[in-house]
Design a protein around this motif. Structure first.
Motif, mmCIF file in Angstrom:
data_model
loop_
_atom_site.group_PDB
_atom_site.id
_atom_site.type_symbol
_atom_site.label_atom_id
_atom_site.label_comp_id
_atom_site.label_asym_id
_atom_site.label_seq_id
_atom_site.Cartn_x
_atom_site.Cartn_y
_atom_site.Cartn_z
ATOM 1 N N CYS A 21 -19.585 -1.755 -11.727
ATOM 2 C CA CYS A 21 -20.035 -2.837 -10.855
ATOM 3 C C CYS A 21 -19.429 -2.598 -9.468
ATOM 4 N N GLU A 22 -19.852 -3.389 -8.499
ATOM 5 C CA GLU A 22 -19.382 -3.189 -7.127
ATOM 6 C C GLU A 22 -17.854 -3.221 -7.038
ATOM 7 N N ASP A 23 -17.280 -4.229 -7.670
ATOM 8 C CA ASP A 23 -15.845 -4.408 -7.603
ATOM 9 C C ASP A 23 -15.073 -3.257 -8.264
ATOM 10 N N CYS A 24 -15.489 -2.902 -9.461
ATOM 11 C CA CYS A 24 -14.802 -1.818 -10.181
ATOM 12 C C CYS A 24 -15.002 -0.485 -9.471
ATOM 13 N N PHE A 25 -16.172 -0.298 -8.856
ATOM 14 C CA PHE A 25 -16.428 0.934 -8.122
ATOM 15 C C PHE A 25 -15.470 1.054 -6.941
ATOM 16 N N LYS A 26 -15.374 -0.026 -6.147
ATOM 17 C CA LYS A 26 -14.484 0.012 -4.968
ATOM 18 C C LYS A 26 -13.042 0.267 -5.406
ATOM 19 N N LYS A 27 -12.642 -0.427 -6.472
ATOM 20 C CA LYS A 27 -11.265 -0.259 -6.959
ATOM 21 C C LYS A 27 -11.016 1.167 -7.433
ATOM 22 N N ASP A 28 -12.026 1.740 -8.071
ATOM 23 C CA ASP A 28 -11.888 3.101 -8.583
ATOM 24 C C ASP A 28 -11.686 4.089 -7.425
ATOM 25 N N VAL A 29 -12.476 3.923 -6.362
ATOM 26 C CA VAL A 29 -12.336 4.803 -5.195
ATOM 27 C C VAL A 29 -10.947 4.644 -4.579
ATOM 28 N N GLU A 30 -10.551 3.390 -4.372
ATOM 29 C CA GLU A 30 -9.255 3.146 -3.723
ATOM 30 C C GLU A 30 -8.083 3.639 -4.579
ATOM 31 N N LYS A 31 -8.242 3.519 -5.885
ATOM 32 C CA LYS A 31 -7.189 3.989 -6.791
ATOM 33 C C LYS A 31 -6.984 5.502 -6.653
ATOM 34 N N ARG A 32 -8.112 6.214 -6.529
ATOM 35 C CA ARG A 32 -7.993 7.667 -6.404
ATOM 36 C C ARG A 32 -7.403 8.088 -5.061
ATOM 37 N N VAL A 33 -7.718 7.317 -4.019
ATOM 38 C CA VAL A 33 -7.127 7.616 -2.706
ATOM 39 C C VAL A 33 -5.610 7.399 -2.777
ATOM 40 N N ARG A 34 -5.231 6.308 -3.403
ATOM 41 C CA ARG A 34 -3.810 5.998 -3.556
ATOM 42 C C ARG A 34 -3.085 7.096 -4.331
ATOM 43 N N LYS A 35 -3.768 7.604 -5.367
ATOM 44 C CA LYS A 35 -3.192 8.648 -6.203
ATOM 45 C C LYS A 35 -2.953 9.928 -5.387
ATOM 46 N N VAL A 36 -3.927 10.283 -4.561
ATOM 47 C CA VAL A 36 -3.799 11.502 -3.755
ATOM 48 C C VAL A 36 -2.646 11.372 -2.756
ATOM 49 N N LEU A 37 -2.512 10.203 -2.143
ATOM 50 C CA LEU A 37 -1.487 10.039 -1.106
ATOM 51 C C LEU A 37 -0.095 9.862 -1.696
ATOM 52 N N GLY A 38 -0.001 9.055 -2.722
ATOM 53 C CA GLY A 38 1.292 8.842 -3.357
ATOM 54 C C GLY A 38 2.253 8.020 -2.508
ATOM 55 N N ARG A 39 3.424 7.773 -3.072
ATOM 56 C CA ARG A 39 4.396 6.914 -2.384
ATOM 57 C C ARG A 39 5.041 7.586 -1.179
ATOM 58 N N GLU A 40 4.934 8.884 -1.157
ATOM 59 C CA GLU A 40 5.526 9.603 -0.028
ATOM 60 C C GLU A 40 4.792 9.260 1.268
ATOM 61 N N VAL A 41 3.494 8.988 1.142
ATOM 62 C CA VAL A 41 2.675 8.697 2.328
ATOM 63 C C VAL A 41 2.461 7.187 2.516
ATOM 64 N N ILE A 42 2.206 6.478 1.406
ATOM 65 C CA ILE A 42 1.979 5.032 1.520
ATOM 66 C C ILE A 42 3.329 4.330 1.467
ATOM 67 N N ARG A 43 3.909 4.194 2.613
ATOM 68 C CA ARG A 43 5.253 3.610 2.713
ATOM 69 C C ARG A 43 5.435 3.054 4.117
ATOM 70 N N ASN A 44 6.589 2.446 4.363
ATOM 71 C CA ASN A 44 6.818 1.955 5.718
ATOM 72 C C ASN A 44 7.415 3.052 6.604
ATOM 73 N N ASN A 45 7.594 2.719 7.877
ATOM 74 C CA ASN A 45 8.075 3.693 8.860
ATOM 75 C C ASN A 45 7.220 4.950 8.904
ATOM 76 N N VAL A 46 5.938 4.755 9.025
ATOM 77 C CA VAL A 46 5.070 5.907 9.065
ATOM 78 C C VAL A 46 3.999 5.662 10.127
ATOM 79 N N LYS A 47 3.617 6.750 10.799
ATOM 80 C CA LYS A 47 2.536 6.635 11.778
ATOM 81 C C LYS A 47 1.464 7.643 11.398
#
Ligand SMILES: [Zn+2]
Ligand SMILES: [Zn+2]
Length: 305
Positions: A21-47
């Motif tokens: 469904c629309e919601d699960c699709f969007k979440k699935d895409v965002e989940k994979r983006v998050r997975k690729v970036l990881g905590r090293e990138v998705i954190r504070n003090n970053v530009k």
């Protein structure tokens, strides 16, 4: 058909054999983006510097990054748009980018070929100047110079990372092209995305695991307006042929694109990366084997024409 959550589906994910469904699709895409970036990138003090072109990939990527970082303190996103001067193409893209950045309140810097290298892409093609650089296809020049300029400005603006909107299909195309051409150096450099050069901003590719058709659907579901026309010079590129071949393979065997990526990444793990005896480019400071790096040597030749 229904999504596993019970709602009406909007998309059939062929390689996973499931309806979303629309919601699960969007979440699935965002989940994979998050997975690729990881905590090293998705954190504070970053530009995060973002290469934005006005096409679907860079807009979807920027939209998702903005969503992630909005709630993170001391984080910043800045977009860099390279205007190569391609009439009827890049000027259209510029409008989409300016509107998008305004709507989402994102910093935007516009970098132009004309100002940076004294010629627009159209002028270089019209005057047939690329032949002086031994370049047959416009994309071979344009792509490399754009990357060079994006890095230059990401570095000047103290960005921690430079985000590039390559989707899964782009990845597969680059991988196969490098294999076919036997371009071993590029095979390694493309995957490692590292350099010991002091003015190299580490690249991240958030859409690595998102197939092209899902980027298109994600843009549509989020009402993102982007440029749909391909670059007028792109049909001349080898990449376009490879794209068609990969689409054929995927049609035949869903999931083959993830297979190409996985195979490539396992190969990378086995390769020890050495930069060898490199010098610093006399003009821009990036690492290269000669006195000048490839781009600076091209630009020097152009200056003399
Ligand atoms: Zn659902
Ligand atoms: Zn240089």
């Amino acid at each position: 058909m229904k999504c596993a959550c019970g709602r009406e589906s909007v998309y059939y994910q062929r390689y996973a054999n499931r309806w979303l469904c629309e919601d699960c699709f969007k979440k699935d895409v965002e989940k994979r983006v998050r997975k690729v970036l990881g905590r090293e990138v998705i954190r504070n003090n970053v530009k995060i510097g973002v290469g934005i072109s006005g096409g679907k990939d860079s807009l979807v990527m920027t939209y998702i990054l903005k969503k992630f970082y909005d709630s993170i303190p001391n984080s910043e996103i800045i977009c860099f748009f390279v205007d190569e001067g391609i009439k009827g193409f890049r000027d259209v893209a510029k409008k989409y980018v300016v509107e998008f950045c305004k709507e989402f309140d994102i910093d935007l810097r516009i970098i132009s070929f004309k100002e940076e290298i004294n010629y627009t892409m159209d002028e270089l093609v019209e005057k047939n100047y690329l032949k002086h650089l031994n370049i047959g296809k416009p994309c071979s020049f344009c792509g490399v110079v754009r990357r060079y300029l994006l890095n230059k400005y990401a570095f000047l603006n103290n960005c921690t990372y430079l985000a590039i909107g390559h989707n899964l299909d782009d990845f597969c195309q680059t991988i196969l092209m490098n294999y076919i051409e036997g371009n071993v150096k590029n095979i390694i450099q493309f995957g490692k995305d590292v350099s010991s050069s002091t003015n190299f901003v580490k690249r991240i590719k958030p859409l690595k695991l998102i197939p092209e058709e899902e980027v298109i659907l994600y843009a549509k579901l989020n009402n993102l307006k982007y440029q749909k026309e391909p670059c007028p010079y792109s049909h001349l590129s080898y990449r376009y042929k490879i794209k068609k071949i990969i689409e054929m393979l995927e049609e035949d065997k869903p999931g083959v694109r993830f297979g190409i990526l996985r195979g490539y990444e396992s190969l990378l793990k086995l390769i020890e990366y050495r930069e060898g005896n490199l010098k610093k480019c006399k003009i821009c400071g990036s690492l290269c084997s000669g006195e000048l790096c490839k781009v600076c040597s091209w630009l020097e030749i152009l200056k003399g024409l």
